[in-house]
Design a protein around this motif. Structure first.
Motif, PDB file in Angstrom:
ATOM      1  N   LEU A 178       2.057  17.685   7.104  1.00 30.40           N
ATOM      2  CA  LEU A 178       2.192  16.273   6.755  1.00 30.40           C
ATOM      3  C   LEU A 178       1.855  15.424   7.971  1.00 30.40           C
ATOM      4  O   LEU A 178       2.392  15.646   9.059  1.00 30.40           O
ATOM      5  N   LEU A 179       0.949  14.462   7.771  1.00 32.41           N
ATOM      6  CA  LEU A 179       0.652  13.455   8.785  1.00 32.41           C
ATOM      7  C   LEU A 179       1.441  12.212   8.420  1.00 32.41           C
ATOM      8  O   LEU A 179       1.300  11.673   7.319  1.00 32.41           O
ATOM      9  N   LEU A 180       2.284  11.766   9.335  1.00 28.65           N
ATOM     10  CA  LEU A 180       3.135  10.612   9.099  1.00 28.65           C
ATOM     11  C   LEU A 180       2.712   9.499  10.043  1.00 28.65           C
ATOM     12  O   LEU A 180       2.960   9.571  11.248  1.00 28.65           O
ATOM     13  N   SER A 181       2.045   8.487   9.517  1.00 26.53           N
ATOM     14  CA  SER A 181       1.583   7.405  10.389  1.00 26.53           C
ATOM     15  C   SER A 181       2.589   6.265  10.398  1.00 26.53           C
ATOM     16  O   SER A 181       3.276   5.998   9.409  1.00 26.53           O
ATOM     17  N   ASN A 182       2.682   5.604  11.531  1.00 29.50           N
ATOM     18  CA  ASN A 182       3.596   4.485  11.723  1.00 29.50           C
ATOM     19  C   ASN A 182       2.887   3.477  12.614  1.00 29.50           C
ATOM     20  O   ASN A 182       2.515   3.797  13.750  1.00 29.50           O
ATOM     21  N   PHE A 183       2.646   2.271  12.109  1.00 34.05           N
ATOM     22  CA  PHE A 183       1.907   1.268  12.876  1.00 34.05           C
ATOM     23  C   PHE A 183       2.248  -0.122  12.366  1.00 34.05           C
ATOM     24  O   PHE A 183       2.945  -0.278  11.356  1.00 34.05           O
ATOM     25  N   TRP A 184       1.775  -1.120  13.092  1.00 32.80           N
ATOM     26  CA  TRP A 184       1.968  -2.518  12.700  1.00 32.80           C
ATOM     27  C   TRP A 184       0.613  -3.115  12.327  1.00 32.80           C
ATOM     28  O   TRP A 184      -0.372  -2.920  13.044  1.00 32.80           O
ATOM     29  N   ASP A 185       0.588  -3.859  11.211  1.00 36.44           N
ATOM     30  CA  ASP A 185      -0.683  -4.456  10.793  1.00 36.44           C
ATOM     31  C   ASP A 185      -0.924  -5.776  11.520  1.00 36.44           C
ATOM     32  O   ASP A 185      -0.145  -6.173  12.405  1.00 36.44           O
ATOM     33  N   GLN A 200       5.466  -3.785   9.782  1.00 33.66           N
ATOM     34  CA  GLN A 200       5.472  -2.341   9.963  1.00 33.66           C
ATOM     35  C   GLN A 200       4.907  -1.651   8.728  1.00 33.66           C
ATOM     36  O   GLN A 200       5.218  -2.011   7.587  1.00 33.66           O
ATOM     37  N   CYS A 201       4.078  -0.652   8.952  1.00 31.01           N
ATOM     38  CA  CYS A 201       3.472   0.121   7.865  1.00 31.01           C
ATOM     39  C   CYS A 201       3.676   1.610   8.140  1.00 31.01           C
ATOM     40  O   CYS A 201       3.643   2.051   9.286  1.00 31.01           O
TER      41      CYS A 201
END
Length: 384
Positions: A306-313, A318-319
């Protein structure tokens, strides 16, 4: 009359790190009595900074040689962008940090020749499969994760589901009657707490941070330099989530740098946390993306990745995204359904190069990190 406290500084910390490296180097001839404080294998800021400082605190408290161990290789450190920035800002001597491959022979020799406990687990309470032989040698666990039947039992434990494991370490320093930490050491200590608790938004109280985290952080913030405040958080967080720099690391490095794997019912499941939009990571890795993913999956001997991405647009929102990979299409669908039912609020998205081996989704509930995702996937494999 209260005696004068000894001031602890970055300079005294660096002297401690240098002495640790020297003691490890002397083990082949002088056989010093060594104990080791190991962070978890993701080697994130909480784990790297917290394990280093816990070893320092225990050494001061018990007047014994507790050696901090960064639980990855030295070559992996440059990928931890925000950790490097923090170490440079606080002037911590990174060349004197000790990494797992450098100390493994010594730890293995001690485990083969001694019956005494000599391992402290920090920021994890379950040993990786290849390190399970150390379980009988664990003397202390300091952690903020859920325990399991694999958690070593015959040892002292300080385990509580708080925001940052470094909160426990800072509390230990603040409660020491003979020592006082200075401003820069306070900043070093407070930074993982600030990052892990995402600057304490009220909306995440109870999930990403607890009152203990905030109380300890506030004690550090009053005596910090650089000042632990909103501006400092914004700078550190921007470095951690620098999209361009994270994508530039390449797919292999992104898969490795914040990776955990769990054995469930004889099946290994891997989780790679990525700090950039998955689609952008894919575009940067094309046309080799799926081949690279497959190679990593096979090298790690996984049943699912599983690739779990966490970032801000661009709107500073938060996405989170999840990509499920395995050659078994039905398994991917089962995992996807379990995550959705468990509260992730999965919203399926199309990839530019779709594959039957992958399911890709936006995560509606951004409160669910790997800590919440893993038990949901675990349940799927327990029921297979």
């Amino acid at each position: 009359m209260e005696g004068r406290k000894t001031l602890l500084t970055i300079e005294t910390l660096n002297a401690f790190l240098k002495s640790c490296k020297q003691r490890v180097g002397e083990y082949g001839t002088k056989r010093p009595n060594l104990k080791f404080v190991m962070g978890n294998c993701t080697a994130d800021m909480d784990s790297v900074v917290g394990s280093t400082l816990l070893a320092y605190q225990l050494s001061l408290q018990y007047q014994k040689s507790y050696i901090p161990v960064i639980n990855t290789s030295r070559e992996e450190l440059p990928a931890r962008i925000e950790i490097n920035h923090l170490l440079e800002t606080c002037k911590v001597s990174s060349e004197d940090l000790i990494f797992w491959p450098e100390v493994y022979p010594t730890i293995k020799e001690i485990s083969d020749t001694s019956d005494e406990p000599f391992i402290v687990l920090f920021d994890h309470c379950i040993l990786e499969t290849e390190k399970e032989y150390l379980s009988p040698f664990v003397e202390l666990i300091v952690d903020h994760h859920v325990t399991s039947e694999k958690t070593p039992q015959n040892c002292e434990k300080q385990i509580e589901l708080i925001g940052s494991a470094t909160t426990f370490v800072a509390e230990r320093f603040l409660n020491m009657t003979d020592f006082q930490i200075n401003e820069k050491l306070s900043t070093l200590m407070g930074s993982p707490i600030l990052i892990d608790c995402i600057n304490f938004p009220e909306s995440l109280k109870g999930t990403r941070w607890k009152e203990k985290d905030l109380a300890i952080y506030n004690s550090l913030a009053t005596q910090s330099d650089p000042k632990l405040d909103d501006e400092y958080f914004d700078i550190l967080n921007a470095i951690k989530f620098d999209e361009e720099k994270n994508i530039a690391l390449g797919l292999q490095q992104n898969l490795r740098k914040d990776y955990k794997k769990f054995l469930v019912n004889g099946k290994m499941i891997g989780y790679s946390a990525i700090l950039a939009p998955i689609e952008k990571v894919i575009r940067a890795a094309e046309p080799e993306f799926e081949d690279t993913l497959k190679g990593y999956y096979e090298t790690q001997d996984l049943s699912a990745l599983l690739l779990l991405s966490n970032f801000w647009d661009s709107d500073k929102k938060q996405c989170r995204e999840i990509l499920v990979y395995s050659p078994e299409e039905a398994l991917n669908e089962t995992i996807f359904a379990a995550l959705d039912k468990g509260g992730c609020e999965m919203k399926k998205k199309s990839l530019s190069n779709p594959s039957s081996n992958m399911l890709f989704s936006q995560q509606g509930n951004v409160k669910f990190s790997r800590k919440q995702v893993e038990p949901l996937v675990r349940k799927v494999f327990e029921e297979i």
